[in-house]
Write an enzyme that holds these catalytic residues in place. Structure first.
Site, PDB file in Angstrom:
ATOM      1  N   ASP A 104      15.347  37.205 -82.233  1.00  0.00           N
ATOM      2  CA  ASP A 104      14.671  37.049 -80.945  1.00  0.00           C
ATOM      3  C   ASP A 104      14.429  38.401 -80.297  1.00  0.00           C
ATOM      4  O   ASP A 104      15.356  39.057 -79.820  1.00  0.00           O
ATOM      5  CB  ASP A 104      15.520  36.170 -80.035  1.00  0.00           C
ATOM      6  CG  ASP A 104      14.776  35.766 -78.765  1.00  0.00           C
ATOM      7  OD1 ASP A 104      13.608  36.161 -78.624  1.00  0.00           O
ATOM      8  OD2 ASP A 104      15.370  35.073 -77.927  1.00  0.00           O
ATOM      9  N   ASP A 300       6.764  37.752 -78.432  1.00  0.00           N
ATOM     10  CA  ASP A 300       8.128  37.208 -78.470  1.00  0.00           C
ATOM     11  C   ASP A 300       8.355  36.476 -79.782  1.00  0.00           C
ATOM     12  O   ASP A 300       7.753  35.436 -80.044  1.00  0.00           O
ATOM     13  CB  ASP A 300       8.357  36.263 -77.298  1.00  0.00           C
ATOM     14  CG  ASP A 300       9.771  35.682 -77.289  1.00  0.00           C
ATOM     15  OD1 ASP A 300      10.670  36.305 -77.880  1.00  0.00           O
ATOM     16  OD2 ASP A 300       9.965  34.612 -76.703  1.00  0.00           O
TER      17      ASP A 300
END
Length: 629
Positions: A104, A300
């Site tokens: 992430d 992201d």
């Protein structure tokens, strides 16, 4: 993790809405007993209160970009749309304890469930046990961090926009990066979870590997130590192809890689300067400022799809729809969402460009990233040959958010040192060959106590040919003896079917071999009916669930290891073609039986033909001489 306007099933948690304990992040180095005493305040935390902190930190690390450092090459597992995320393997402690962590780029902390966790879900691997690691040490309470109730240890807490959360204590231990890493194991600070809620509680992955900007980020810690360059890269597999690659540290940039500036001062998230979107060669009729509001355009890796501001989304949707008038517009697979889907495009991904338009993203410097249909479409899970837009409206949020779907089969280099992000279209399953990077993999993480050799696990699939699947075979080694395991075969088959979300009649035992204290079982996974077939997507989903250990055995059955899997196409032969061998054997058997019967009759007749034939009573018989008594 990035903020989602409309979270969707399978996608990862949203970007942190609030970093509740920024002070704890800044205090990690000072509170760690194994780190040197803190020097000048060169590295400042990334919080809204200190907007220039990232630039100051980058300037203080300039020298790192000039030298050559080893990097950590790591494999990515799982699948973007099946699982909603990609994971990598991280090893913590001595001896190493393995964890599957979601990669992430929008999160700033790495954390795993702790053995003491009172509210943690059932995840892929056992929880971290600090007592079993000889190198673990807690980050002790100090004036610069938030402490636990006993004032003994620093704590962390993260809350996300979709209402999931993670909290626990901070610890420090040896972190290893896997077999292919040139980077040696390093001490690093991480979170040991004591509580998790929402999607974090229910997800299969163990935790999060935070690659964002911040003192708790694994990237910042390694860069601060001077062991890697201030850069990392991600490469996600394409449609129907899971897995990929990740590199912590520098990589040589291909000559045709395109770049966009990334401004760390404007936002703590990785952003790019997106100016225009072209569909089929024509620019969308939107003001370029629409991509530059709030945080700008954010990348992201923890987000599944792409989300555009309302005006840009409507323009994009209309432009794509106008280019595919030959296709039938249908409902999406999930009635809870108004997906925009099209039927009749065919199953071959490599030919989607013949039906759907190409999309270009133009950056502020004029460079252009060209997207193929797999970068903005996902397969319809209920209609064969149908696809849906993987681009959605970001609610009323003006942020442009680009998730993993946009960078399928794209090497993305986050060059933090030079404040830019590079994009290079490639086949991520062949990344090392295409970059001309060789070298044998490094040894797996080991401990001072030694490690027990075992069989190599089966790798995750890198893709399947385009055919209807008729059978999946799976070789599984279970560390229970055959006599103890035999009564549980039916229970095992039902358990596997449940975890794979298929009918129990589709899972059958094909072969069993006893191997001392363990048992080798070959399972067969069949289509739902004799005339049915599994699609590539369904087969890939089943294989990924198996290779990523989604199947959890009861404690009385011990653990298992997946050794090998194989996919066989559906047989298209007629009934006669499938049974021709049996028919020929039957005919041969009938011929042999008939020939045997004929020979028996022939022998019997020959045997009795020499005996005296029956004669009538009044017939004349030749005289015979009487024999003396």
């Amino acid at each position: 993790m990035a903020s989602r306007g409309q979270p969707r099933p399978g996608s990862l948690q949203a970007l942190a809405a609030v970093l509740l304990l920024a002070a704890a992040s800044a205090a990690v180095a000072a509170g760690s007993p194994d780190r040197p005493a803190p020097g000048p305040p060169l590295f400042l935390p990334l919080t809204r209160s200190y907007p220039n902190a990232s630039r100051l930190a980058a300037l203080s690390r300039r020298w790192l970009g000039e030298g050559t450092h080893p990097n950590a090459r790591m494999r990515l597992h799982d699948d973007l749309l099946t699982n909603g995320y990609y994971t990598t393997r991280l090893y913590i402690g001595t001896p190493p304890q393995e964890f599957a962590l979601i990669v992430d780029s929008g999160s700033t902390v790495t954390y795993v469930p702790c053995a003491t966790c009172e509210q943690c879900g059932n995840h892929q691997d056992p929880r971290f046990q600090p007592d079993l690691s000889s190198t673990y040490s807690p980050v002790k309470c100090n004036v610069d961090c938030t402490c636990d109730n006993d004032k003994n240890q620093c704590t962390y807490e993260r809350q996300y926009a979709e209402m999931s959360s993670s909290s626990g204590v901070l610890g420090e231990d040896i972190v290893s990066f896997g077999r292919e890493s040139e980077l040696k194991p390093q001490r690093a600070v991480f979170g040991c979870e004591n509580s998790e809620t929402g999607d974090l509680f229910s997800q299969h992955a163990d935790g999060i590997m935070g690659l964002g900007r911040g003192q708790l980020s694994i990237m910042d810690q390694l860069v601060d130590k001077g062991v890697i360059n201030d850069s990392f890269s991600l490469c996600y597999g394409g449609m129907d192809v899971g897995g990929g690659a990740m590199v912590l540290g520098g990589l040589p940039s291909p000559s045709d890689m395109v770049f966009s500036r990334s401004d760390p001062v404007r936002s703590p998230y990785y952003n790019i300067e997106l100016k225009e979107i072209h569909v089929g060669g024509k620019a969308l009729r939107v003001d370029p400022k629409v991509f530059d509001s709030k945080h700008g355009t954010v990348l992201d890796s923890g987000t599944t799809y792409a989300y555009l501001p309302e005006h840009a989304f409507v323009a994009f949707k209309d432009a794509v729809t106008s280019k595919v008038r030959s296709l039938k517009k249908i409902r999406g697979p999930d009635p809870n969402y108004k997906d925009i889907c099209f039927a009749g495009a065919g199953r071959n991904v490599s030919k989607l460009h013949e039906v759907f338009p190409d999309v270009d993203m133009v950056f502020g410097n004029g460079q252009k990233l060209s997207l193929t249909p797999e970068n903005y479409l996902f397969r319809h899970s209920k209609v064969d040959g149908a696809y849906c837009l993987g681009v959605f409206q970001n609610g009323k949020d003006p942020t442009t958010l680009l998730g993993g779907i946009i960078v399928r089969n794209t090497l993305v280099t986050y060059d933090r040192h030079n404040e830019k992000i590079g994009f290079w279209k490639t086949n991520c399953s062949e990344l090392w060959e295409r970059l001309h990077i060789g070298g044998a993999p490094s040894p797996a993480p080991s401990s001072d106590t030694g490690s027990q050799a075992d069989m190599s696990p089966a790798p995750a699939p890198s893709g399947l040919p385009e055919f209807d699947v008729g059978l999946i075979t799976v070789d599984m080694s279970i560390n229970v003896t055959y006599p103890n395991l035999k009564p549980h075969f039916h229970e095992l088959a039902e358990l596997i079917a449940k975890e794979l979300e298929i009918d129990s009649c589709q899972v059958r035992v094909m072969n069993v071999t006893s191997q001392g204290n363990s048992t080798l079982i070959r399972w067969g996974i069949f289509p739902a009916g004799p005339d049915n077939a599994m699609s590539n997507t369904t087969a890939m989903s089943i294989i990924y669930r198996l290779t990523q250990h989604h199947v959890q055995l009861p404690e009385n059955l011990g653990s298992y290891q997946l050794l090998e899997w194989n996919v066989q196409p559906l047989s298209r032969r007629s009934w006669f073609q499938e049974h021709v061998v049996s028919i020929l054997l039957g005919i041969l058997l009938v011929v042999l039986v008939s020939l045997s019967a004929f020979l028996v009759v022939l022998v019997w007749r020959k045997k009795f033909s020499g005996q005296t034939a029956y004669r009538p009573v009044d017939s004349v018989a030749p005289e015979q001489e009487l024999q003396p008594l």
